[in-house]
Design an enzyme around this catalytic site. Structure first.
Site, PDB file in Angstrom:
ATOM      1  CD  GLN A   1       7.636  -7.459   3.826  1.00 43.70           C
ATOM      2  OE1 GLN A   1       6.841  -8.253   3.335  1.00 43.70           O
ATOM      3  NE2 GLN A   1       8.270  -6.560   3.087  1.00 43.70           N
TER       4      GLN A   1
ATOM      5  CE  LYS B   1      13.215   2.045  -3.496  1.00 38.17           C
ATOM      6  NZ  LYS B   1      12.685   1.151  -2.471  1.00 38.17           N
TER       7      LYS B   1
ATOM      8  CG  HIS C   1       3.164   0.696  -5.401  1.00 37.53           C
ATOM      9  ND1 HIS C   1       3.345   1.785  -4.574  1.00 37.53           N
ATOM     10  CD2 HIS C   1       3.786  -0.344  -4.800  1.00 37.53           C
ATOM     11  CE1 HIS C   1       4.036   1.410  -3.506  1.00 37.53           C
ATOM     12  NE2 HIS C   1       4.326   0.130  -3.622  1.00 37.53           N
TER      13      HIS C   1
ATOM     14  N   GLY D   1       0.812  -1.216   0.000  1.00 38.10           N
ATOM     15  CA  GLY D   1       0.000   0.000   0.000  1.00 38.10           C
ATOM     16  C   GLY D   1       0.839   1.256   0.000  1.00 38.10           C
ATOM     17  CB  ALA D   2       1.940   3.907   1.285  1.00 33.76           C
TER      18      ALA D   2
ATOM     19  CB  SER E   1      10.720   4.428  -1.752  1.00 31.32           C
ATOM     20  OG  SER E   1      10.524   3.835  -0.483  1.00 31.32           O
TER      21      SER E   1
HETATM   22  O1  PAF Z   1       7.790  -4.979  -1.956  1.00 28.93           O
HETATM   23  C1  PAF Z   1       6.832  -5.024  -1.155  1.00 28.93           C
HETATM   24  O2  PAF Z   1       5.993  -4.114  -1.097  1.00 28.93           O
HETATM   25  C2  PAF Z   1       6.715  -6.211  -0.225  1.00 28.93           C
HETATM   26  O3  PAF Z   1       7.961  -6.660   0.194  1.00 28.93           O
HETATM   27  C3  PAF Z   1       5.875  -7.364  -0.808  1.00 28.93           C
HETATM   28  C4  PAF Z   1       6.518  -7.955  -2.050  1.00 28.93           C
HETATM   29  C5  PAF Z   1       4.481  -6.857  -1.148  1.00 28.93           C
HETATM   30  C6  PAF Z   1       5.741  -8.486   0.220  1.00 28.93           C
HETATM   31  O4  PAF Z   1       5.141  -8.029   1.394  1.00 28.93           O
END
Ligand code: PAF
Length: 296
Positions: free
Chosen positions: A69, A157, A45, A39-40, A197
């Site tokens: 993560q 990236k 994206h 998101g964001a 980012s």
């Molecule tokens: O790159 C990201 O935004 C995240 O690491 C992903 C691939 C969605 C996994 O949570």
């Protein structure tokens, strides 16, 4: 655009996509492009969504700020969340389904499994963020099973992340006839070169201006290495330039083999990549920026 926040609803929506075009997710059925995100959303994206739209019959985007993560002391709580605004952007790009599960839906009580990819995950960001790539590999594996995409789109990236996901999908037999292609899409940059980012929004105005030194210094380093300048000396100059521009800490600045991500001391015949992670802002560099570029 349909939205799903439970696996049950998602599965029905995916089944309808597959049935609608008269097939299944096996060859011959419609293609489904998955764009996993936290998101964001920004233009980086949306570029992935547009690419998925061009290449696939249907597009599913996921938004899930994946707790596994993030390490202790990292920005999980502060990570920007704006589901409504993100949903509007995805709908405007022609996304078919937004998959936005809660943490409890993704990791129900009693969840005890984790995927660990060795090799490509171990240096660079893997060294600075222990457990990070286990969290990424696990959630992306789950997303592949949940959505059953034919294609999946990730930004270059996060170059090491892309290598980890490719290794995970290959090793766990998630590729053909299931996922036909994992597509890495070139980094989308701001006009001054800074890689887009979601974390750029943490930067103060001054730090944002200073951050443009990162891609600038990387380009200069690449030009020098391509002109034959010694790699170690070039990387030392790159570090000096980043500190002079206001970066507080450099986690790594490495020339690496593009496939294995093993560090290289010199340019050779194999494709090479310059990868940098550096911190800026606050006393000790509160915002960690990463970037990478092809060399040679
Ligand atoms: O790159 C990201 O935004 C995240 O690491 C992903 C691939 C969605 C996994 O949570």
């Amino acid at each position: 655009m349909q939205t799903a926040d439970t696996l049950d609803v998602l599965r029905k929506q995916i089944a309808a996509l597959n049935a609608g075009a008269g097939g299944s997710d096996l060859p011959g059925g419609p293609t489904i492009g998955l764009v996993p995100t936290m998101g964001a959303l920004h233009d980086g994206h949306l570029t992935l969504v547009r690419r998925a739209r061009e290449e696939c019959d249907h597009v599913v985007a996921s938004i899930f700020v994946n707790p596994t993560q993030f390490g202790p002391g990292e920005d999980l709580d502060a990570y920007p969340r704006q589901l409504q605004a993100d949903a509007e952007m995805l709908a405007a790009e022609g996304c078919d389904i937004l998959w936005a599960p809660s943490a409890a839906e993704m990791y129900p009580d009693g969840f005890v499994s984790s995927i660990s990819v060795t090799g490509v995950s171990e240096g660079l960001c893997g060294a600075d963020r222990p457990g990070h790539f286990d969290g990424v590999a696990t959630v992306v594996c789950k997303l592949f099973h949940q959505v059953r995409p034919t294609h999946a789109f990730f930004g270059e990236k996060d170059f090491q992340q892309l290598a980890v996901i490719r290794a995970m999908a290959r090793d766990l037999d998630l590729m053909e006839p299931h996922v036909r292609s994992i597509i890495g899409v070139s980094t989308v940059r701001e006009p001054d070169g800074l890689a887009m980012s979601s974390r750029n929004r943490y930067l103060s105005e001054d730090d944002r201006a200073s951050a443009a030194a990162l891609p600038r210094a990387m380009k200069a380093a690449i030009a020098n290495m391509e002109d034959g300048k010694d790699v170690t000396a070039t990387l030392a100059d790159l570090r000096t330039e980043l500190f002079a521009a206001g970066f507080a800490k450099i986690d790594y600045a490495v020339l690496a083999d593009s496939a294995s991500l093993a560090p290289l001391a010199a340019l050779g015949d194999r494709a090479a990549r310059l990868l940098v992670a550096a911190r800026i802002g606050g006393v000790d560099g509160s915002t960690r920026l990463i970037d990478n570029m092809a060399v040679g």
